[in-house]
Design a protein around this motif. Structure first.
Motif, PDB file in Angstrom:
ATOM      1  N   MET A  67       3.221  10.647   7.953  1.00  0.00           N
ATOM      2  CA  MET A  67       3.916   9.365   7.877  1.00  0.00           C
ATOM      3  C   MET A  67       4.924   9.392   6.731  1.00  0.00           C
ATOM      4  O   MET A  67       4.679   9.949   5.678  1.00  0.00           O
ATOM      5  N   ALA A  68       6.056   8.757   6.923  1.00  0.00           N
ATOM      6  CA  ALA A  68       7.120   8.698   5.925  1.00  0.00           C
ATOM      7  C   ALA A  68       6.725   7.787   4.768  1.00  0.00           C
ATOM      8  O   ALA A  68       5.828   6.958   4.882  1.00  0.00           O
ATOM      9  N   ALA A  69       7.422   7.947   3.660  1.00  0.00           N
ATOM     10  CA  ALA A  69       7.167   7.111   2.485  1.00  0.00           C
ATOM     11  C   ALA A  69       7.519   5.656   2.792  1.00  0.00           C
ATOM     12  O   ALA A  69       8.374   5.360   3.618  1.00  0.00           O
ATOM     13  N   GLU A  70       6.835   4.777   2.125  1.00  0.00           N
ATOM     14  CA  GLU A  70       7.075   3.340   2.258  1.00  0.00           C
ATOM     15  C   GLU A  70       7.922   2.895   1.072  1.00  0.00           C
ATOM     16  O   GLU A  70       7.728   3.360  -0.047  1.00  0.00           O
ATOM     17  N   ARG A  71       8.858   1.996   1.300  1.00  0.00           N
ATOM     18  CA  ARG A  71       9.704   1.462   0.227  1.00  0.00           C
ATOM     19  C   ARG A  71       9.465  -0.035   0.129  1.00  0.00           C
ATOM     20  O   ARG A  71       9.475  -0.741   1.142  1.00  0.00           O
ATOM     21  N   VAL A  72       9.255  -0.500  -1.092  1.00  0.00           N
ATOM     22  CA  VAL A  72       8.991  -1.914  -1.337  1.00  0.00           C
ATOM     23  C   VAL A  72      10.024  -2.427  -2.338  1.00  0.00           C
ATOM     24  O   VAL A  72      10.216  -1.840  -3.403  1.00  0.00           O
ATOM     25  N   LEU A  73      10.695  -3.537  -1.972  1.00  0.00           N
ATOM     26  CA  LEU A  73      11.698  -4.154  -2.842  1.00  0.00           C
ATOM     27  C   LEU A  73      11.347  -5.613  -3.044  1.00  0.00           C
ATOM     28  O   LEU A  73      10.783  -6.256  -2.148  1.00  0.00           O
ATOM     29  N   ARG A  74      11.690  -6.152  -4.219  1.00  0.00           N
ATOM     30  CA  ARG A  74      11.410  -7.560  -4.500  1.00  0.00           C
ATOM     31  C   ARG A  74      12.549  -8.144  -5.330  1.00  0.00           C
ATOM     32  O   ARG A  74      12.980  -7.546  -6.309  1.00  0.00           O
ATOM     33  N   TRP A  75      13.012  -9.311  -4.900  1.00  0.00           N
ATOM     34  CA  TRP A  75      14.041 -10.065  -5.609  1.00  0.00           C
ATOM     35  C   TRP A  75      13.428 -11.386  -6.056  1.00  0.00           C
ATOM     36  O   TRP A  75      12.558 -11.933  -5.372  1.00  0.00           O
ATOM     37  N   GLU A  76      13.913 -11.907  -7.184  1.00  0.00           N
ATOM     38  CA  GLU A  76      13.437 -13.209  -7.641  1.00  0.00           C
ATOM     39  C   GLU A  76      14.596 -14.034  -8.185  1.00  0.00           C
ATOM     40  O   GLU A  76      15.554 -13.504  -8.736  1.00  0.00           O
TER      41      GLU A  76
END
Length: 79
Positions: A1-10
């Motif tokens: 499985m490919a890497a997971e990317r997590v992004l967060r803006w506030e």
């Protein structure tokens, strides 16, 4: 499985998060969630983009919208 990317803006009152991952069928998916930082109000949705390139375009569009609405990118991690 490919890497997971997590992004967060506030912003001062709200958050927006995006997660890029591969589903069980091998499609690339962008999961999104948003809501208030100081309450339990929010929502989620999922967009199947099929390819990593489609996910990159979707993230660019999300980043442009969040930046235009005065959100700050606070996290961008690969897991």
């Amino acid at each position: 499985m490919a890497a997971e990317r997590v992004l967060r803006w506030e912003s001062p009152q709200r958050y927006y998060a995006a997660r890029v991952y591969e589903d069980l069928l091998g499609d690339t998916v962008v999961g999104r969630s948003w809501g208030g930082l100081h309450n339990n109000v929010g929502n989620t949705d999922t967009v199947v983009v099929m390819t990593p390139e489609g996910a990159a375009r979707e993230i660019e569009e999300i980043n442009a919208r969040r930046t235009a609405h005065h959100y700050t990118l606070v996290a961008d991690q690969e897991q």
